[in-house]
Scaffold this active site. Sequence first.
Site, PDB file in Angstrom:
ATOM      1  N   SER A  31       0.941  -1.462   0.001  1.00 31.34           N
ATOM      2  CA  SER A  31       0.202   0.117   0.275  1.00 31.34           C
ATOM      3  C   SER A  31       0.701   1.399  -0.198  1.00 31.34           C
ATOM      4  O   SER A  31       0.739   2.351  -0.547  1.00 31.34           O
ATOM      5  CB  SER A  31      -1.169   0.230   0.850  1.00 31.34           C
ATOM      6  OG  SER A  31      -0.206  -0.311   2.092  1.00 31.34           O
ATOM      7  N   VAL A  38       3.361   1.526  -1.564  1.00 32.76           N
ATOM      8  CA  VAL A  38       4.170   1.617  -3.319  1.00 32.76           C
ATOM      9  C   VAL A  38       2.992   2.585  -3.553  1.00 32.76           C
ATOM     10  O   VAL A  38       3.418   3.042  -4.825  1.00 32.76           O
ATOM     11  CB  VAL A  38       4.784   0.818  -2.887  1.00 32.76           C
ATOM     12  CG1 VAL A  38       5.678   0.430  -4.688  1.00 32.76           C
ATOM     13  CG2 VAL A  38       6.068   0.184  -2.337  1.00 32.76           C
ATOM     14  N   ASP A  77       2.405 -20.060  -9.972  1.00 29.57           N
ATOM     15  CA  ASP A  77       2.128 -21.725  -9.556  1.00 29.57           C
ATOM     16  C   ASP A  77       3.091 -22.330  -8.777  1.00 29.57           C
ATOM     17  O   ASP A  77       4.387 -22.398  -8.265  1.00 29.57           O
ATOM     18  CB  ASP A  77       2.401 -22.222 -11.135  1.00 29.57           C
ATOM     19  CG  ASP A  77       1.504 -21.814 -12.125  1.00 29.57           C
ATOM     20  OD1 ASP A  77       0.390 -21.676 -11.695  1.00 29.57           O
ATOM     21  OD2 ASP A  77       1.356 -21.499 -12.943  1.00 29.57           O
ATOM     22  N   GLU A 117       5.757  -5.758 -13.346  1.00 32.07           N
ATOM     23  CA  GLU A 117       5.638  -5.253 -14.476  1.00 32.07           C
ATOM     24  C   GLU A 117       5.512  -3.716 -13.953  1.00 32.07           C
ATOM     25  O   GLU A 117       4.153  -4.091 -13.894  1.00 32.07           O
ATOM     26  CB  GLU A 117       4.543  -5.759 -15.488  1.00 32.07           C
ATOM     27  CG  GLU A 117       4.354  -6.752 -15.910  1.00 32.07           C
ATOM     28  CD  GLU A 117       3.883  -8.105 -15.182  1.00 32.07           C
ATOM     29  OE1 GLU A 117       3.458  -7.908 -13.791  1.00 32.07           O
ATOM     30  OE2 GLU A 117       4.690  -9.296 -15.135  1.00 32.07           O
TER      31      GLU A 117
END
Length: 192
Positions: free
Chosen positions: A114, A116, A131, A141
């Site tokens: 939060s 950031v 996974d 990203e």
Amino acid sequence: MVIRGRLDIIGMSWLTGKEIEKQVDMGKIFIDPFNRSQINPNSYDYRLAPEMKILLANNMVDCIECVDPRKEMKFRELMIGENGLVLMPGRGYLASTLEEFGSDFYASLCTGKSSVGRLFLQNHACAGLIDQGFFGHITLEITVTLPVVVYPRMRIGQIFWFESVGEAILYSGKYMNQNGSLPSQIYKDIGK
């Protein structure tokens, strides 16, 4: 429903910070380097590695701000110095966690912190699911709404683990054992 300190959601349990620590000690969750001070009540903080990639404009096709998934993406390498690096809106950045993660026993999710997010920085826009069976650095990203300075080794996000229901099929895909950030490999899948 909370049962004895475990959050049960449709038969799945989200690990508490104490349980994450226990599972790391038992070798069921791999974190390298591991630092107990990064454990939260229900997650583990991951840090930003000093290497970063920025999407090159020559990767764009005949439209403004358009990326063609049929083409391999081209990036320029950047280093985040001790004085930081300014990220600019409208650019695509790939970075990675400083830590390597993995587990054959648990799936995990990574998300921002939060603190950031309140800088209007999104550090894991998509593909937050890690996974069971994946081992490696996690590619981040990164996009920003406003110019934001990032620093190497800053706590930029958090990861949490949960138990899966049913027989596990361990991950063995193209991003296994990635070292640092790895651009999209979707161009290898288009047309299959």
